[in-house]
Design an enzyme around this catalytic site. Structure first.
Site, short mmCIF file in Angstrom:
data_model
loop_
_atom_site.label_atom_id
_atom_site.label_comp_id
_atom_site.label_asym_id
_atom_site.label_seq_id
_atom_site.Cartn_x
_atom_site.Cartn_y
_atom_site.Cartn_z
N ARG A 130 122.84 -55.86 -0.79
CA ARG A 130 121.58 -55.99 0.28
C ARG A 130 121.70 -57.00 0.98
NH1 ARG A 130 115.58 -57.43 -1.34
NH2 ARG A 130 114.32 -56.22 0.17
N HIS B 210 120.76 -56.74 5.02
CA HIS B 210 119.86 -57.82 5.65
C HIS B 210 120.38 -59.06 6.71
CE1 HIS B 210 115.80 -56.88 3.02
NE2 HIS B 210 116.77 -56.02 3.14
N GLY C 105 122.81 -59.03 14.12
CA GLY C 105 123.82 -58.35 13.97
C GLY C 105 124.55 -59.20 12.64
N ASP D 266 125.96 -62.14 11.26
CA ASP D 266 126.55 -63.12 11.65
C ASP D 266 126.45 -64.25 10.82
OD1 ASP D 266 123.91 -63.43 11.73
OD2 ASP D 266 123.72 -63.68 14.03
N SER E 137 123.59 -65.05 9.66
CA SER E 137 122.12 -65.91 9.99
C SER E 137 121.27 -65.70 8.69
CB SER E 137 121.38 -65.28 11.07
OG SER E 137 121.25 -63.77 10.77
N GLU F 181 115.62 -66.91 8.05
CA GLU F 181 115.11 -65.68 7.69
C GLU F 181 114.80 -65.60 6.29
OE1 GLU F 181 118.63 -63.31 8.94
OE2 GLU F 181 118.35 -63.94 10.93
N ASN G 254 112.44 -60.66 2.92
CA ASN G 254 113.40 -61.23 2.16
C ASN G 254 112.77 -62.34 1.03
OD1 ASN G 254 115.22 -60.28 3.82
ND2 ASN G 254 115.30 -61.96 5.36
N HIS H 143 120.67 -47.74 -2.71
CA HIS H 143 119.57 -47.66 -3.69
C HIS H 143 119.85 -46.98 -5.00
CE1 HIS H 143 115.96 -48.91 -0.94
NE2 HIS H 143 116.88 -49.65 -0.71
N ASP I 110 117.46 -46.65 -9.12
CA ASP I 110 117.97 -45.59 -9.84
C ASP I 110 117.67 -45.50 -11.18
OD1 ASP I 110 119.43 -43.40 -10.99
OD2 ASP I 110 121.30 -44.05 -10.14
C1 HEM Z 1 116.41 -47.29 4.47
C2 HEM Z 1 115.32 -48.31 4.42
C3 HEM Z 1 115.17 -49.28 3.41
C4 HEM Z 1 114.22 -49.66 2.88
C5 HEM Z 1 112.52 -49.23 3.30
C6 HEM Z 1 114.51 -50.48 1.85
C7 HEM Z 1 113.59 -51.24 0.92
C8 HEM Z 1 113.87 -51.82 0.00
C9 HEM Z 1 113.02 -52.70 -1.08
C10 HEM Z 1 111.41 -52.85 -0.76
C11 HEM Z 1 113.82 -53.12 -2.03
C12 HEM Z 1 113.05 -53.95 -3.23
C13 HEM Z 1 112.82 -55.38 -2.96
C14 HEM Z 1 112.10 -56.02 -4.01
O1 HEM Z 1 111.32 -55.54 -4.49
O2 HEM Z 1 112.19 -57.36 -4.09
C15 HEM Z 1 115.02 -52.78 -1.80
C16 HEM Z 1 115.94 -53.17 -2.55
C17 HEM Z 1 117.40 -52.98 -2.45
N1 HEM Z 1 117.99 -52.49 -0.99
FE1 HEM Z 1 116.89 -51.54 0.14
N2 HEM Z 1 115.67 -50.70 1.87
C18 HEM Z 1 116.29 -49.64 2.73
C19 HEM Z 1 117.77 -49.53 2.79
C20 HEM Z 1 118.70 -50.38 2.42
C21 HEM Z 1 119.98 -50.26 2.70
C22 HEM Z 1 120.75 -49.80 4.02
C23 HEM Z 1 120.71 -51.03 1.95
C24 HEM Z 1 122.27 -51.38 1.88
C25 HEM Z 1 123.30 -50.62 2.41
C26 HEM Z 1 119.96 -51.52 0.67
C27 HEM Z 1 120.15 -52.04 -0.39
C28 HEM Z 1 119.17 -52.31 -1.22
C29 HEM Z 1 119.60 -52.85 -2.81
C30 HEM Z 1 121.09 -52.93 -3.25
C31 HEM Z 1 118.38 -53.30 -3.39
C32 HEM Z 1 118.50 -53.68 -4.68
C33 HEM Z 1 118.46 -55.22 -4.64
C34 HEM Z 1 118.34 -56.16 -5.93
O3 HEM Z 1 118.40 -55.62 -6.93
O4 HEM Z 1 118.50 -57.41 -5.72
N3 HEM Z 1 118.60 -50.90 1.13
N4 HEM Z 1 115.33 -52.18 -0.37
#
Ligand code: HEM
Length: 316
Positions: free
Chosen positions: A58, A62, A68, A70, A72, A84, A90, A189, A236
């Protein structure tokens, strides 16, 4: 005369394109052990805490989606600098900064000021996926680190969990991704955890959620705002620590944790892509790998742009 001028212009353009290009062999002579050092450290961090693989993946997302790729996102706030890390998507959510700092110091010990923090993030994201059982891909390298960051871009460009399908498609389109790329990247996810405050509305107010799944989540995420806000649930619910395609089968049974997750399979234009990735692990891993390479190519700093930071959390 005109033709020699245009030839010169062509050379200039070619040089510009070449300098903006990343290469998987970028450190082969300047730091031949960089990639093995990063991999060893990522594997150790994930073995110590499985969730760290998700957090590192993640971090790279981010990073890339703001200015980009970089580095940041790694710049910490100071009295005179706002980065950020405290932007809405974040704050109290991104993690893994200490792991990246540790990797950077190991890499600095073998090659002084050679490997960028932005590249470490890109490689660590790939190595995290592999450490959790996902397929590998080749990471193009040669990014340099920014001397700036943008909390306002982090707030505007990182998609929030309440987005609908149209919002999600346009947030990714803005960065050059197709809807299929967006669905593939969302497969990230399949690992990691989310906080109650990000899925509360979905479990209490949406109807497109599996009732048994909603009930089980409610047990640890009270309805009242301010109560249990930071309680965690796996993104998941089936194979939380394995990088597989279960995320998509979950969506087919209305077990997406966030409103935004379930939007990908809710009677709209991306339903068939979700079905395809749920039924074919190979289709998912190949789409995920190519979308990750595309993401890792978002406006990198190259050549003499930016800098190679000595410490990832601050500019030199
Ligand atoms: C499609 C739009 C996306 C939305 C709206 C979104 C939103 C979120 C949110 C709200 C969380 C939980 C944050 C928290 O509760 O602290 C999360 C976790 C996560 N996101 Fe996304 N995300 C998106 C796309 C992505 C993408 C593109 C990736 C990576 C390629 C990604 C990887 C992850 C991972 C791995 C977690 C778990 C992080 C952890 O356990 O520390 N997400 N995301």
């Amino acid at each position: 005369m005109a033709s020699s001028a245009s030839f010169f212009l062509l050379l200039l353009c070619m040089a510009a394109v070449a300098s903006a290009q990343l290469s998987p062999t970028f450190y082969d002579t300047s730091c031949p052990n960089a990639l093995s050092t990063i991999k060893r450290a990522v594997t150790a961090a994930v073995n110590k805490e499985n969730r760290m693989g998700a957090s590192l993946l993640r971090l790279h997302f981010h990073d890339c989606f703001v200015q980009g790729c970089d580095g940041s996102v790694l710049l910490a706030d100071t009295a005179t600098f706002t980065g950020e890390q405290n932007a809405v998507p974040n704050m109290k959510s991104l993690r893994g900064f200490d792991v990246i700092d540790n990797i950077k110091s190991q890499v600095e010990a073998i090659c002084k000021q050679t490997v960028s923090c932005a590249d470490i993030l890109a490689v660590a994201a790939r190595d995290s996926v592999v450490a959790l059982g996902g397929s590998s891909w080749t990471v193009p390298l040669g990014r340099r680190d920014s001397t700036t960051a943008s909390s306002s871009l982090a707030n505007s460009d990182l998609p929030p969990p309440f987005f609908n399908l149209t919002d999600l498609i346009s947030a990714f389109d803005k960065k050059g991704f197709t809807a299929t790329d967006m669905v593939a990247l969302s497969g990230a996810h399949t690992i990691g955890q989310g906080q109650c405050q990000n899925f509360r509305d979905h479990i209490y107010n949406d109807s497109n959620i599996n009732p048994g799944y909603a009930t089980s989540l409610k047990a640890n995420c009270p309805r009242a705002t301010g109560s249990g806000d930071t309680n965690l649930a796996p993104l998941d619910p089936t194979t939380s620590y394995t990088f597989d395609n279960a995320y998509y089968s979950n969506l087919l049974s209305q077990k997406g944790l966030f409103h935004s997750d379930q939007e990908l399979f809710n009677g709209g234009s991306t339903d068939n892509t979700v079905r395809n990735f749920a039924s074919s692990a190979a289709a998912f891993s190949s789409a995920f790998a190519s979308a990750m390479v595309k993401m890792a190519n978002l406006s990198p700093l190259t050549g003499s742009q930016g800098q190679i930071r000595l410490t990832c959390s601050k500019v030199n």
